[in-house]
Design a protein around this motif. Structure first.
Motif, PDB file in Angstrom:
ATOM      1  N   VAL A 124      35.899 -29.014  -7.323  1.00  0.00           N
ATOM      2  CA  VAL A 124      35.015 -29.768  -8.211  1.00  0.00           C
ATOM      3  C   VAL A 124      33.659 -29.823  -7.521  1.00  0.00           C
ATOM      4  O   VAL A 124      33.565 -30.167  -6.342  1.00  0.00           O
ATOM      5  CB  VAL A 124      35.540 -31.192  -8.483  1.00  0.00           C
ATOM      6  CG1 VAL A 124      34.521 -31.989  -9.297  1.00  0.00           C
ATOM      7  CG2 VAL A 124      36.874 -31.142  -9.202  1.00  0.00           C
ATOM      8  N   PHE A 135      42.194 -28.610 -10.678  1.00  0.00           N
ATOM      9  CA  PHE A 135      41.110 -27.782 -10.141  1.00  0.00           C
ATOM     10  C   PHE A 135      41.263 -27.516  -8.652  1.00  0.00           C
ATOM     11  O   PHE A 135      41.701 -28.376  -7.884  1.00  0.00           O
ATOM     12  CB  PHE A 135      39.756 -28.462 -10.386  1.00  0.00           C
ATOM     13  CG  PHE A 135      39.395 -28.581 -11.833  1.00  0.00           C
ATOM     14  CD1 PHE A 135      38.799 -27.524 -12.510  1.00  0.00           C
ATOM     15  CD2 PHE A 135      39.668 -29.744 -12.536  1.00  0.00           C
ATOM     16  CE1 PHE A 135      38.477 -27.626 -13.852  1.00  0.00           C
ATOM     17  CE2 PHE A 135      39.346 -29.863 -13.872  1.00  0.00           C
ATOM     18  CZ  PHE A 135      38.761 -28.798 -14.536  1.00  0.00           C
ATOM     19  N   HIS A 157      40.213 -22.160 -10.141  1.00  0.00           N
ATOM     20  CA  HIS A 157      39.598 -22.894 -11.240  1.00  0.00           C
ATOM     21  C   HIS A 157      38.644 -23.920 -10.665  1.00  0.00           C
ATOM     22  O   HIS A 157      39.029 -24.768  -9.886  1.00  0.00           O
ATOM     23  CB  HIS A 157      40.678 -23.588 -12.078  1.00  0.00           C
ATOM     24  CG  HIS A 157      40.177 -24.055 -13.402  1.00  0.00           C
ATOM     25  ND1 HIS A 157      40.944 -24.780 -14.287  1.00  0.00           N
ATOM     26  CD2 HIS A 157      38.969 -23.908 -14.015  1.00  0.00           C
ATOM     27  CE1 HIS A 157      40.241 -25.049 -15.381  1.00  0.00           C
ATOM     28  NE2 HIS A 157      39.040 -24.539 -15.221  1.00  0.00           N
ATOM     29  N   GLU A 158      37.397 -23.831 -11.079  1.00  0.00           N
ATOM     30  CA  GLU A 158      36.380 -24.756 -10.605  1.00  0.00           C
ATOM     31  C   GLU A 158      35.892 -25.613 -11.755  1.00  0.00           C
ATOM     32  O   GLU A 158      35.767 -25.151 -12.888  1.00  0.00           O
ATOM     33  CB  GLU A 158      35.185 -24.003 -10.006  1.00  0.00           C
ATOM     34  CG  GLU A 158      34.113 -24.966  -9.513  1.00  0.00           C
ATOM     35  CD  GLU A 158      32.776 -24.286  -9.295  1.00  0.00           C
ATOM     36  OE1 GLU A 158      31.814 -25.019  -9.018  1.00  0.00           O
ATOM     37  OE2 GLU A 158      32.692 -23.069  -9.407  1.00  0.00           O
ATOM     38  N   GLY A 159      35.601 -26.868 -11.457  1.00  0.00           N
ATOM     39  CA  GLY A 159      35.017 -27.766 -12.440  1.00  0.00           C
ATOM     40  C   GLY A 159      33.666 -28.251 -11.970  1.00  0.00           C
ATOM     41  O   GLY A 159      33.507 -28.647 -10.814  1.00  0.00           O
TER      42      GLY A 159
END
Length: 204
Positions: free
Chosen positions: A74, A71, A8-10
């Motif tokens: 980021v 995350f 999961h990337e932000g």
């Protein structure tokens, strides 16, 4: 490129950049992008409605509405540059700007999982930006790469849970010391080729 190393990337301050979609095309299919502009977010949500792994949220980078450790990565590109663009002297950043960067970076550290990476793409030279990143409270290590020849830009990577190098710790301490009346240091020549794509140097 497969989505096995980055769950999961932000992205912060996404604006109208295609970077989130570019990463999606490379195989990173779980990306949350934020911006404080509701108009911008609605436009990006409509533009990339065909990409179910891209999510968009109106949010302030100083107050991220995500749980701790949300995350794996980021990524910000020019957001922090914009936050200090009004500073008259990059050698003596105002206490207000320093506090603003600290608030944002504290939030980034909070939402990163152990082993997660914060990637910052910036025009700010290391002697200006690294003291802000090299604060032990964030709990990450720090490295950077340089791109360009006549006009440089920089890719900073911080890894949550790794220790800062002694030289970086000293840079971090310098942020809180009285300014010295010295000129700008001479940076070594960039070892990176202009043709190298920074997306592949992030090493996620």
């Amino acid at each position: 490129m497969h989505n096995t190393r980055m769950k999961h990337e932000g992205r912060r301050g996404c604006g109208s950049s295609t970077l989130s979609y570019d990463l999606f095309q490379l195989g990173y299919t779980d990306i949350t992008s934020i911006d404080y502009s509701a108009v911008c977010i609605e436009a990006m949500r409509a533009r990339y409605a065909h990409c179910p792994g891209l999510r968009w949220a109106v949010m302030d980078a100083r107050d991220l509405r995500f749980p701790d450790g949300s995350f794996d990565v980021v990524l910000e590109k020019g957001v922090l540059d914009a936050m200090v663009a009004g500073e008259a002297d990059p050698w003596h950043v105002s206490p207000q700007a320093t506090a603003l960067l600290d608030r944002v970076l504290s939030e980034v550290s909070r939402v990163l999982r152990p082993g997660g990476r914060f990637v910052s793409i910036s025009f700010a030279q290391p002697h200006f930006r690294k003291p802000h990143y090299a604060q032990p409270a964030y709990g990450w290590s720090l490295r950077h790469e340089t791109y360009g020849t006549a006009f440089h830009y920089f890719l900073y990577t911080m890894v949550k849970g790794q220790a800062l190098a002694p030289a970086d710790l000293a840079l971090g301490r310098s942020l809180h010391e009285p300014p010295c009346p010295t000129g700008p240091p001479q940076l070594p020549p960039s070892p990176m080729a202009d043709t190298e794509d920074f997306l592949y140097a992030i090493e996620l």
